[in-house]
Design a protein around this motif. Structure first.
Motif, short mmCIF file in Angstrom:
data_model
loop_
_atom_site.label_atom_id
_atom_site.label_comp_id
_atom_site.label_asym_id
_atom_site.label_seq_id
_atom_site.Cartn_x
_atom_site.Cartn_y
_atom_site.Cartn_z
N MET A 1 -73.10 -69.90 56.74
CA MET A 1 -73.52 -69.15 57.92
C MET A 1 -72.31 -68.93 58.85
N LYS A 2 -72.11 -67.69 59.28
CA LYS A 2 -71.03 -67.39 60.23
C LYS A 2 -71.54 -67.62 61.64
N THR A 3 -70.76 -68.35 62.42
CA THR A 3 -71.12 -68.62 63.81
C THR A 3 -70.39 -67.64 64.73
N THR A 4 -71.16 -66.78 65.38
CA THR A 4 -70.61 -65.80 66.31
C THR A 4 -70.42 -66.43 67.69
N ILE A 5 -69.33 -66.09 68.37
CA ILE A 5 -69.11 -66.57 69.72
C ILE A 5 -69.11 -65.37 70.67
N TRP A 6 -70.01 -65.41 71.65
CA TRP A 6 -70.05 -64.41 72.70
C TRP A 6 -69.43 -65.01 73.95
N THR A 7 -68.33 -64.46 74.43
CA THR A 7 -67.71 -64.95 75.66
C THR A 7 -68.27 -64.16 76.83
N VAL A 8 -68.94 -64.89 77.73
CA VAL A 8 -69.66 -64.23 78.83
C VAL A 8 -69.21 -64.80 80.16
N ASP A 9 -68.83 -63.93 81.08
CA ASP A 9 -68.49 -64.34 82.44
C ASP A 9 -69.77 -64.79 83.15
N LYS A 10 -69.61 -65.75 84.07
CA LYS A 10 -70.78 -66.22 84.81
C LYS A 10 -71.46 -65.11 85.61
N ASN A 11 -70.70 -64.06 85.91
CA ASN A 11 -71.30 -62.89 86.55
C ASN A 11 -71.95 -62.03 85.47
N VAL A 12 -73.13 -62.46 85.03
CA VAL A 12 -73.77 -61.82 83.88
C VAL A 12 -74.38 -60.47 84.23
N ASP A 13 -74.27 -60.06 85.49
CA ASP A 13 -74.78 -58.74 85.85
C ASP A 13 -73.87 -57.63 85.31
#
Length: 351
Positions: A1-13
């Motif tokens: 299984m490939k593990t995807t990483i989504w990098t998200v700023d705390k300002n998710v708006d």
């Protein structure tokens, strides 16, 4: 299984950040499991209503199935869908500490949640995390999310996405990377099904803070009894352990140094877990400072990071200082006791 990483700023708006949240939430809707940040540690979340999703959480972690999970919600209105009633003292705690590092035990509403998630107990543990990414992910999924810490069972809890990747790469489909967490130790768990609230697991909210809101609060003696069936996460089994044996030492810095010297003479590589104030007091192969003794919140924040640092060293044995049990110190010592499997060396002993 490939593990995807989504990098998200705390300002998710932000549009890009929200698109990634939506992608991760899609996995949750499809009964897959996703790691995500909270204000305490990273959680490994799945649909709390689905036996399939909950089974994937246990499988990824290697977690015993009789250890119940915490349900995470994004809106207080979700609570009435999964619990029978909200006692008055629970209302007071919710108003004061949600969102935040407080998990409350309620009588569960039958037929709603996966029995695997609650380990067949008549109660359910619920919290609302104080982290914008966690709240956005849960809200987008439209589900209560069952989520223990996102690490292999028994290992130190993860406070960064990289920690999660170290443990679960290839075992889960995705990780939402929201940077380092804040509190560092898991939420306080308090049982509100009886008249006097009872702490089942010390954590980010202290006994003193709870008592300022609801009066008398007990500490469950079962915290020290490994033979009782757990009513909440963190009450059973060895947790948070580094790879090398860890010993708590109730003694002076000179006594700890004596223990270090004895092991080094035997050809062993020795580590010491200390604080910034005492870091210069030791001669050992690895010396890691875990925050400041003068500010135990910093010790809580860095505890798991330091335990994982020992895993990246070549230590054969680790000696740790002990800490006061007032305030957040109670949570620190609870985690260290479990990491050490209860092993304490007393300076006055014959050891």
């Amino acid at each position: 299984m490939k593990t995807t990483i989504w990098t998200v700023d705390k300002n998710v708006d932000k549009q890009e950040g929200y698109q990634q949240i939506a992608q991760a939430a899609h996995f949750l809707k499809e009964n897959e499991v996703i790691a995500f940040p909270t204000e305490t540690v990273y959680g490994l979340g799945g649909n709390a209503k689905s036996d399939v999703a909950v089974a994937k959480i246990f499988a990824a972690k290697g977690r015993p199935s009789d250890n119940p999970l915490i349900m995470h919600i994004a809106d207080k209105n979700q609570l009435k869908d999964i619990v029978e009633e909200i006692p008055e003292k629970a209302h007071l705690l919710i108003d004061q500490f949600w969102p935040g590092p407080l998990t409350i035990i309620f009588r569960k509403k039958e037929g709603v949640l996966s029995e695997k998630a609650t380990a067949g107990l008549p109660t359910v543990a619920v919290r609302m995390p104080d982290h914008p990414i966690a709240l956005a992910l849960i809200a987008e999924s439209g589900l209560p999310i069952a989520a223990p810490s996102a690490n292999r069972s028994g290992k130190p809890s993860p406070t960064t996405a990289n920690h999660v990747f170290e443990d679960l790469d290839g075992r889960i489909p995705g990780i939402v990377d929201g940077g380092s967490t804040g509190v560092g130790v898991e939420s306080t768990v308090v049982d509100c099904t009886e008249e006097i609230p009872t702490i089942l697991r010390p954590g980010g909210i202290t006994k003193e803070q709870l008592e300022a809101v609801v009066g008398e609060v007990r500490v469950d003696p079962a915290l020290a009894d490994e033979n009782q069936a757990p009513k909440a996460p963190g009450m059973k089994y060895k947790h948070y352990a580094p790879n090398a044996p860890l010993y708590l030492v109730n003694g002076t810095q000179s006594f700890i140094q004596k223990l270090v010297d004895e092991k080094q003479k035997q050809g062993q590589v020795v580590g010491v877990l200390t604080t910034e104030e005492h870091q210069g007091d030791y001669r050992a192969d690895y010396i890691f400072a875990c925050g400041r003794r003068s500010d135990l919140k910093t010790v809580a924040n860095f505890l798991y990071k330091v335990l994982r640092s020992f895993n990246r060293s070549s230590v054969d044995v680790i000696y740790s200082e002990m800490f006061p049990t007032e305030g957040v110190g109670q949570a620190i010592m609870n985690r260290l006791m479990k990491a050490a499997g209860g092993k304490i060396i007393e300076e006055t002993s014959e050891k």
